[in-house]
Design a protein around this motif. Structure first.
Motif, PDB file in Angstrom:
ATOM      1  N   SER A 139      40.018  46.640  70.045  1.00  0.00           N
ATOM      2  CA  SER A 139      40.658  45.782  71.734  1.00  0.00           C
ATOM      3  C   SER A 139      39.346  45.769  72.692  1.00  0.00           C
ATOM      4  O   SER A 139      39.714  44.505  73.450  1.00  0.00           O
ATOM      5  N   GLU A 196      40.490  43.893  60.739  1.00  0.00           N
ATOM      6  CA  GLU A 196      41.923  43.897  60.793  1.00  0.00           C
ATOM      7  C   GLU A 196      42.798  43.592  59.600  1.00  0.00           C
ATOM      8  O   GLU A 196      43.203  44.896  59.217  1.00  0.00           O
ATOM      9  N   SER A 230      47.997  42.648  65.076  1.00  0.00           N
ATOM     10  CA  SER A 230      47.101  42.739  67.516  1.00  0.00           C
ATOM     11  C   SER A 230      48.207  43.068  68.219  1.00  0.00           C
ATOM     12  O   SER A 230      48.033  43.068  69.290  1.00  0.00           O
ATOM     13  N   TYR A 238      49.983  44.892  69.693  1.00  0.00           N
ATOM     14  CA  TYR A 238      49.476  46.091  70.424  1.00  0.00           C
ATOM     15  C   TYR A 238      49.675  46.480  71.248  1.00  0.00           C
ATOM     16  O   TYR A 238      50.079  45.602  72.647  1.00  0.00           O
TER      17      TYR A 238
END
Length: 199
Positions: free
Chosen positions: A69, A79, A146, A149
């Motif tokens: 991040s 990822e 993601s 997230y």
């Protein structure tokens, strides 16, 4: 642990032959090598990333999702490799554990005595509880996209698998011990007595 339980319950007379020192050392070395390869792959991929903004990781420890991040470069390969690692290592380990417990359950149902079934279930249920708790938290952390997230959720879930699971592990296993059960009864009995005296 699952293989050890499988050998102890499904092949009790051959346990010492199956779980000899060489097998235990081989399993430990295999796990260590897999862990080192996994770490090396992720470290190598992290070294290729660019970090242009903050270098402060807002997390309890240096984990893959919080570092990704912070990156300002493309993290899609990282990822993808994280998901591949979780599928290969995590899901396959969990699958093998569940498979061994299917064989264990089949062997338990063949036991004729109720006391024997109860003892076998108590031995396996504690381990299976910890395993399910650990793998569900790890899978949630590393497989979700993601875009989903959330730092706060991630911190909480990482506490589950990195702190709470190791803490409850000895508790769960020791609760099968008669002396520990008696000590807990004594402690809770004293607590009730103190509350009554204070009232």
């Amino acid at each position: 642990m699952a293989f050890d339980r499988y050998a102890a319950i499904c092949h009790p007379l051959q346990y010492t032959v199956i779980m000899r020192k060489e097998v235990c050392v081989g399993i430990a070395i295999g796990v260590w090598v897999a862990g080192m390869i996994n770490s090396a792959v992720h470290t190598g991929l992290m070294l290729k990333l660019s970090f242009c903004n903050s270098n402060i990781i807002n997390h309890f420890f240096c984990d893959i999702p919080p570092i990704l991040s912070l990156s300002c470069s493309d993290t899609s390969l990282n990822e993808t490799m994280t998901i591949v690692a979780v599928v290969i290592i995590g899901v396959s380990s969990f699958g093998l554990t569940l498979t061994s417990y299917c064989f264990i359950l089949r062997a338990i149902f063949r036991i004729r005595s109720t006391e024997g079934k109860k003892k076998a279930f108590s031995t396996c249920s504690s381990h299976l509880t910890v395993v399910c708790f650990f793998f569900s938290a790890v899978t949630y952390t590393y497989i979700r996209p993601s875009s989903d997230y959330s730092l706060d959720k991630d911190k909480f879930v990482s506490l589950l698998y990195s702190v709470i699971t190791p803490v409850i592990n000895p508790l769960i296993y020791s609760l099968r011990n008669r002396e520990v059960k008696e000590a807990l009864k004594t402690i809770t009995g004293r607590g009730r007595l103190l509350r009554r005296l204070q009232d």
